[in-house]
Every structure is written in structure tokens, then in C-alpha cells.
Write a protein that holds these residues in place. Structure first.
Motif, short mmCIF file in Angstrom:
data_model
loop_
_atom_site.label_atom_id
_atom_site.label_comp_id
_atom_site.label_asym_id
_atom_site.label_seq_id
_atom_site.Cartn_x
_atom_site.Cartn_y
_atom_site.Cartn_z
N SER A 6 22.49 41.77 12.59
CA SER A 6 22.31 39.85 12.79
C SER A 6 21.57 39.71 13.66
CB SER A 6 23.87 39.18 12.84
OG SER A 6 24.64 39.93 11.41
N GLN A 7 20.87 40.12 14.34
CA GLN A 7 19.45 39.58 15.40
C GLN A 7 17.90 40.51 14.19
OE1 GLN A 7 19.93 40.63 18.98
NE2 GLN A 7 17.86 41.13 19.75
N LEU A 8 17.58 39.13 14.67
CA LEU A 8 16.19 38.70 14.33
C LEU A 8 15.30 38.62 15.14
CD1 LEU A 8 13.70 38.65 12.30
CD2 LEU A 8 13.21 36.37 13.13
N TYR A 39 19.50 35.12 17.78
CA TYR A 39 20.53 35.31 17.10
C TYR A 39 22.01 34.38 16.83
CZ TYR A 39 21.69 36.98 21.96
OH TYR A 39 21.17 37.04 23.20
N LEU A 40 22.88 34.64 16.93
CA LEU A 40 23.95 33.53 16.87
C LEU A 40 25.19 34.46 17.63
CD1 LEU A 40 24.98 32.39 13.35
CD2 LEU A 40 23.63 31.50 15.40
N ARG A 46 21.06 31.43 19.61
CA ARG A 46 20.51 32.23 20.70
C ARG A 46 19.39 32.07 20.32
NH1 ARG A 46 23.26 33.79 25.57
NH2 ARG A 46 21.67 35.19 27.32
N PHE A 47 17.62 32.01 21.55
CA PHE A 47 16.93 32.56 21.48
C PHE A 47 16.85 33.00 23.25
CE2 PHE A 47 12.50 31.78 23.41
CZ PHE A 47 11.50 32.50 22.16
N GLU A 48 15.89 33.98 23.27
CA GLU A 48 15.91 35.35 24.11
C GLU A 48 13.75 35.43 24.25
OE1 GLU A 48 18.20 38.60 24.42
OE2 GLU A 48 19.98 36.86 24.92
N THR A 75 17.38 30.25 25.63
CA THR A 75 18.48 28.94 25.28
C THR A 75 18.87 28.88 24.69
OG1 THR A 75 17.44 26.98 25.05
CG2 THR A 75 16.50 28.76 23.64
N LYS A 76 19.87 28.34 24.35
CA LYS A 76 20.69 28.28 23.14
C LYS A 76 21.04 26.67 22.53
CE LYS A 76 24.62 30.84 25.24
NZ LYS A 76 25.77 31.31 25.73
N GLU A 77 20.83 26.87 21.52
CA GLU A 77 21.59 25.65 20.76
C GLU A 77 22.13 24.26 20.88
OE1 GLU A 77 22.40 24.60 15.76
OE2 GLU A 77 22.86 25.79 16.50
#
Length: 77
Positions: A6-8, A39-40, A46-48, A75-77
Motif C-alpha cells: 500500500s505504498q507508492l 502512503y497512508l 504522507r509524502f516522504e 509532510t502529512k495531509e
């Protein structure tokens, strides 16, 4: 790009280098490899952006792992 658990994610390799601002209005050649992931986490996106930073010898066209660290961006939503 890769989808796993579940991670792009994707990995980038910068070729060959870019000029980075340095002391006394100069620039120095550097290169980055990055791992970028989406990913969630706790139902929030969440973006890394995790870079690996290299010094680049433009006369030899070689790069070596830098003693300097470039910070991760998260960063997170």
C-alpha cells in the motif's frame, strides 16, 4: 514506480550533477539520489522525500558520498 504494501514509491538518480550554491557566491557540483514515497498513515496521506547527497568531481565525472547531509522532507495531509 513501485506499489508495495500500500505504498507508492520511486527512486531517482540524478545524472550527472547540478550546481549547488556555495560560499563566496560560488557553486559546487553535487548529485542526488532520492527515494520518494506516498502512503497512508493513520488515515492521512504522507509524502516522504529522502535524498542521498553526493559530491561530484566534474573533471573525472565521478561522485562520492558527501560528508554533508541533506535533510529529508516529510509532510502529512
Amino acid at each position: 514506480m513501485q506499489l508495495e504494501n500500500s505504498q507508492l514509491s520511486r527512486k531517482e538518480q540524478q545524472l550527472p550533477y547540478r550546481d549547488m550554491p556555495a560560499d563566496n557566491d560560488n557553486c559546487r557540483p553535487v548529485a542526488f539520489d532520492t527515494k520518494i514515497s506516498f502512503y497512508l498513515e493513520n488515515e492521512k496521506s504522507r509524502f516522504e522525500y529522502i535524498p542521498t547527497y553526493y559530491d561530484f568531481a566534474s573533471d573525472k565525472l565521478t561522485r562520492t558520498l558527501s560528508k554533508d547531509q541533506y535533510p529529508a522532507f516529510v509532510t502529512k495531509e
